[in-house]
Design a protein around this motif. Structure first.
Motif, mmCIF file in Angstrom:
data_model
loop_
_atom_site.group_PDB
_atom_site.id
_atom_site.type_symbol
_atom_site.label_atom_id
_atom_site.label_comp_id
_atom_site.label_asym_id
_atom_site.label_seq_id
_atom_site.Cartn_x
_atom_site.Cartn_y
_atom_site.Cartn_z
ATOM 1 N N ASN A 1 -4.380 -39.721 4.481
ATOM 2 C CA ASN A 1 -5.081 -40.048 5.733
ATOM 3 C C ASN A 1 -4.243 -40.433 6.922
ATOM 4 O OD1 ASN A 1 -8.191 -40.012 4.851
ATOM 5 N ND2 ASN A 1 -7.109 -41.474 3.344
ATOM 6 N N ARG B 1 -19.681 -38.797 3.070
ATOM 7 C CA ARG B 1 -20.372 -39.097 2.290
ATOM 8 C C ARG B 1 -21.884 -39.911 2.448
ATOM 9 N NH1 ARG B 1 -17.035 -44.144 1.570
ATOM 10 N NH2 ARG B 1 -18.455 -45.786 1.683
ATOM 11 N N GLU C 1 -21.728 -39.581 -6.670
ATOM 12 C CA GLU C 1 -21.852 -40.633 -7.605
ATOM 13 C C GLU C 1 -22.756 -40.404 -8.800
ATOM 14 O OE1 GLU C 1 -23.065 -43.896 -5.432
ATOM 15 O OE2 GLU C 1 -21.210 -44.288 -4.163
ATOM 16 N N GLN D 1 -7.499 -41.171 -5.900
ATOM 17 C CA GLN D 1 -8.823 -40.546 -6.346
ATOM 18 C C GLN D 1 -8.656 -39.191 -6.561
ATOM 19 O OE1 GLN D 1 -12.135 -41.176 -3.517
ATOM 20 N NE2 GLN D 1 -13.509 -41.412 -5.726
ATOM 21 N N ARG E 1 -4.166 -49.838 0.012
ATOM 22 C CA ARG E 1 -4.648 -50.963 -0.383
ATOM 23 C C ARG E 1 -3.819 -51.962 -0.055
ATOM 24 N NH1 ARG E 1 -8.447 -48.294 -0.752
ATOM 25 N NH2 ARG E 1 -10.030 -47.710 -2.310
ATOM 26 N N ASP F 1 -11.878 -34.622 7.669
ATOM 27 C CA ASP F 1 -12.438 -35.620 6.881
ATOM 28 C C ASP F 1 -13.581 -36.306 7.775
ATOM 29 O OD1 ASP F 1 -12.544 -37.625 5.074
ATOM 30 O OD2 ASP F 1 -10.653 -38.771 5.541
ATOM 31 N N PHE G 1 -16.939 -41.415 -7.071
ATOM 32 C CA PHE G 1 -17.190 -42.291 -8.379
ATOM 33 C C PHE G 1 -17.416 -41.443 -9.628
ATOM 34 C CE2 PHE G 1 -17.835 -46.259 -5.772
ATOM 35 C CZ PHE G 1 -16.567 -46.091 -5.114
HETATM 36 P P1 C2E Z 1 -11.892 -41.769 3.687
HETATM 37 O O1 C2E Z 1 -10.843 -41.166 3.979
HETATM 38 O O2 C2E Z 1 -13.180 -41.038 4.061
HETATM 39 O O3 C2E Z 1 -11.868 -42.101 2.403
HETATM 40 C C1 C2E Z 1 -12.952 -41.985 1.368
HETATM 41 C C2 C2E Z 1 -13.560 -43.757 1.088
HETATM 42 O O4 C2E Z 1 -14.534 -43.269 0.169
HETATM 43 C C3 C2E Z 1 -12.598 -44.293 0.249
HETATM 44 O O5 C2E Z 1 -12.757 -45.622 0.663
HETATM 45 C C4 C2E Z 1 -13.001 -44.160 -1.071
HETATM 46 O O6 C2E Z 1 -12.531 -45.284 -2.063
HETATM 47 C C5 C2E Z 1 -14.369 -44.222 -0.826
HETATM 48 N N1 C2E Z 1 -15.209 -43.536 -1.975
HETATM 49 C C6 C2E Z 1 -14.711 -42.288 -2.866
HETATM 50 N N2 C2E Z 1 -15.700 -41.787 -3.500
HETATM 51 C C7 C2E Z 1 -16.824 -42.680 -3.227
HETATM 52 C C8 C2E Z 1 -18.094 -42.817 -3.892
HETATM 53 O O7 C2E Z 1 -18.336 -42.129 -5.054
HETATM 54 N N3 C2E Z 1 -19.008 -43.782 -3.459
HETATM 55 C C9 C2E Z 1 -18.694 -44.708 -2.500
HETATM 56 N N4 C2E Z 1 -19.529 -45.518 -2.276
HETATM 57 N N5 C2E Z 1 -17.405 -44.752 -2.063
HETATM 58 C C10 C2E Z 1 -16.532 -43.710 -2.480
HETATM 59 P P2 C2E Z 1 -11.600 -46.782 0.894
HETATM 60 O O8 C2E Z 1 -10.380 -46.654 0.215
HETATM 61 O O9 C2E Z 1 -11.955 -48.054 1.148
HETATM 62 O O10 C2E Z 1 -11.042 -46.340 2.587
HETATM 63 C C11 C2E Z 1 -11.859 -46.156 3.577
HETATM 64 C C12 C2E Z 1 -11.283 -45.549 4.613
HETATM 65 O O11 C2E Z 1 -9.978 -46.116 5.090
HETATM 66 C C13 C2E Z 1 -10.811 -44.121 4.346
HETATM 67 O O12 C2E Z 1 -12.076 -43.392 4.494
HETATM 68 C C14 C2E Z 1 -9.872 -44.021 5.452
HETATM 69 O O13 C2E Z 1 -10.467 -43.412 6.724
HETATM 70 C C15 C2E Z 1 -9.020 -45.121 5.588
HETATM 71 N N6 C2E Z 1 -7.948 -45.045 4.980
HETATM 72 C C16 C2E Z 1 -7.596 -45.351 3.612
HETATM 73 N N7 C2E Z 1 -6.255 -45.298 3.487
HETATM 74 C C17 C2E Z 1 -5.816 -44.890 4.626
HETATM 75 C C18 C2E Z 1 -4.292 -44.640 5.124
HETATM 76 O O14 C2E Z 1 -3.461 -44.604 4.164
HETATM 77 N N8 C2E Z 1 -4.198 -44.501 6.325
HETATM 78 C C19 C2E Z 1 -5.341 -44.257 7.160
HETATM 79 N N9 C2E Z 1 -4.824 -43.951 8.671
HETATM 80 N N10 C2E Z 1 -6.345 -44.428 6.884
HETATM 81 C C20 C2E Z 1 -6.845 -44.908 5.469
#
Ligand code: C2E
Ligand code: MG
Ligand code: MG
Ligand code: MG
Length: 287
Positions: free
Chosen positions: A114, A200, A236, A45, A63, A176, A255
């Protein structure tokens, strides 16, 4: 609801909790082979500079498309992976993939990864990071590690040592989800962060809850006073973007600027470096 026990007596039980536990068990089992199955992938992103309106880098987001469970959200499977310990192996895979990917992008476009507390607190994390940087050939300054403050609370002494080692490599460290933990101010004070990512939920509350304005303004000002750049997560709408720009927020992600995209799309975006207006190219590339 009630349930009959083996001895023939009855007891109350929580069917939802049961269902939850079963799901978590399935996730734990399927996760074990997720890497070998090739079921994991990263999406990227965009993170942008609000002043220069340019692409600074991408956050790598994990994912998982499980053959047994379908697409499972990281918000659901990361906590399970942390509990079983498999996060160490998965997190290693994520770092390698993300660094490899970033070497394909023109410098100085960077990647933010992350890192789970479980992974970071392993005794050899900094050494492992050094190896991964060596093996992939990514300049350390193009890598940023994102951590949440909850990890700093349990063992602040050890956390500080690891963060110092990471920073000595030239890798940056971002806090974060700022504002959602318990000791935001003291962690900012005690740890050498290079970036503050405002959670967020605060942006989401903008225009809905009166205090959101003050909270966001205060965090931006705090960052500026400490000379730490502030990134707003979850942008957003044009309204949110205008608000942030007006308050001189340094960076943004959301987004509006672009959803997480696959590696070839990220590559194309990085190559063109084309940065248009908020409503421009990135926003329309939504996956
Ligand atoms: P995070 O690190 O705070 O990542 C941001 C999350 O917000 C991501 O969700 C992203 O898709 C979402 N997001 C970004 N922009 C927007 C927006 O404008 N609106 C909304 N509603 N959402 C937005 P995602 O990809 O589902 O990841 C969720 C959480 O999972 C992440 O929060 C992070 O804590 C964890 N995560 C994801 N990938 C990894 C990874 O490779 N390793 C670890 N340890 N944790 C991960
Ligand atoms: Mg993050
Ligand atoms: Mg976040
Ligand atoms: Mg989050």
């Amino acid at each position: 609801r009630s349930k009959k026990l083996q001895d023939g007596s009855w007891c109350w039980y929580d069917a939802d909790a049961d269902e939850d536990g079963r799901r978590r068990g399935q996730i734990a089992i399927s996760l074990r082979s997720a890497i070998a199955d090739g079921a994991l992938r990263l999406v990227f992103q965009p993170q942008i500079s609000m002043k220069q309106r340019e692409l600074l880098g991408f956050e790598a987001l994990l994912r998982w498309n499980s053959s047994a469970l379908g697409e499972v959200s990281p918000a659901e499977f990361i906590p399970v992976a942390e509990q079983t310990g498999i996060i160490v192996e998965i997190g290693d895979w994520v770092l390698i993939q993300a660094c490899q990917e970033a070497t394909q992008w023109p410098a100085p476009i960077g990647v933010a990864v992350n890192v789970s507390p479980v992974q970071l607190m392993r005794p050899n994390f900094a050494e492992r990071l050094t190896e991964i940087l060596d093996e992939t050939g990514l300049e350390p300054t193009r890598l940023e590690i994102e951590i949440t403050e909850t990890m700093l609370i349990d063992n602040p002494g050890q956390a500080l040592l690891v963060l110092r080692k990471i920073k000595a490599l030239g890798v940056r460290v971002a806090m974060d989800d700022f504002g959602t933990g318990y000791s935001s101010l003291s962690t900012l004070f005690s740890f050498p962060f290079d970036k503050i990512k405002v959670d967020r939920s605060f942006l989401n509350a903008l225009g809905r809850q009166a205090q959101a304005t003050s909270v966001i303004e205060t965090v931006i000002e705090l960052g500026h006073k400490l000379s730490i750049p502030v990134l707003a997560e979850g942008v957003e709408t044009d309204f949110q973007a205008a608000f942030l720009k007006d308050r001189r927020c340094d960076e943004a992600q959301g987004f509006l600027y672009g959803r997480p995209v696959d590696s070839s799309t990220a590559h194309a975006l990085a190559q063109t470096g084309a940065w248009q207006d908020d409503e421009g190219a990135l926003g329309k590339l939504s996956a």
